[in-house]
Design a protein around this motif. Structure first.
Motif: not given
Length: 281
Positions: A42-50, A252-266
């Protein structure tokens, strides 16, 4: 889990651009080893700030390859395609896209479909009900033209993956969103006939499939993976009858809940999964 070892012709697909960055958050084994948890975490719970934000994505390991599996459900999410700001050039990166959108509304976003040198889709593409590119049925070389290729599309809470031929023959109304890519990984429960079990062509790759409950399963590898292994993950672990390869190495993936923001080729087209307003996350 028991796997038969098959020897099939090797499908040499993929490009040679650098793999994107981005580290998995948690890992769960689903390859039958001792102590393995459920194959569909199941999806995970991640704390972002408070504020606690539930992530729609969970990192797992399938046959020693780390993957990130993101689940979109019609009851909780809206799906759309985005190429770039209205009337402007494509974003070409999730960094640029994220800078133009509020993170708290986004469950996740991912590159979704193949494109030309300017970042424009080379196949069928619909954004907000507007068709920006027609269905491409031409023959050619490369991943996109490895038939059958397919279309990921939908309107409202109904999302589908169909082969291009199936889409052309049976879809009469223009969907709200759509993107064409290729090859298909799984077609009616069977692996693409040109894909070997675990070929030597291995790159970071991503794909999408829709299960019988109408949920969209987005998968991006966190390490190089073969077409065969990615296809078998969809068929054997996710029980998806139709799955479509989206792209490789630019994945590439952007997942704001885990602060994942992939970078790379266009990149080119982007699929956006938004949280519905009635979501309690």
């Amino acid at each position: 889990m028991k796997y038969a070892i098959l020897t099939l012709p090797l499908l040499l697909l993929g490009s040679c651009e650098p793999a994107p960055e981005g580290e998995p958050v948690t890992r769960t084994r689903i390859d039958g080893q001792a102590g393995a948890p459920s194959p569909l975490p199941s999806p995970s719970e991640t704390a972002t700030g408070t504020t606690h934000v539930e992530s729609a994505c969970r990192s797992i390991i399938f046959e020693d390859t780390p993957l990130t599996h993101c689940l979109a459900t019609p009851a909780r999410h809206r799906l759309s395609m985005d190429l770039g700001p209205s009337g402007e050039s494509p974003y070409r990166s999730l960094t640029a896209y994220s800078g133009d959108h509020e993170a708290n509304a986004i469950a996740f976003a991912m590159n979704a479909g193949m494109f030309d040198d300017e970042g424009k889709p080379i196949g069928y593409f619909v954004e907000d009900g507007e068709r920006l590119q027609s269905l491409n049925t031409a023959d050619g070389e490369g991943n996109f033209h490895t038939k059958p290729n397919g279309v990921f599309f939908g309107s409202g809470d109904t999302w589908e993956v169909r082969s291009t031929e199936d889409f052309l023959a049976n879809v009469r109304e223009r969907p709200e969103f759509g993107t064409q890519s290729g090859p298909m990984l799984v077609i009616d429960g069977e692996l693409h006939p040109q894909i070997s079990r675990d070929g030597e062509s291995r790159f970071v790759r991503n794909a999408v499939g829709v299960d019988e409950k109408g949920r969209a399963h987005f998968v991006i590898s966190n390490a190089a993976i073969s077409f065969g292994k990615l296809a078998r993950f969809y068929r054997d672990e996710l029980s998806v009858r139709n799955a479509l390869y989206l792209d490789g190495n630019v994945s590439a993936l952007w997942n704001p809940a885990t602060d994942r923001l992939d970078t790379g080729a266009p990149i080119g087209p982007i699929v956006v999964v938004e949280r519905k307003e009635n979501d309690d996350d």
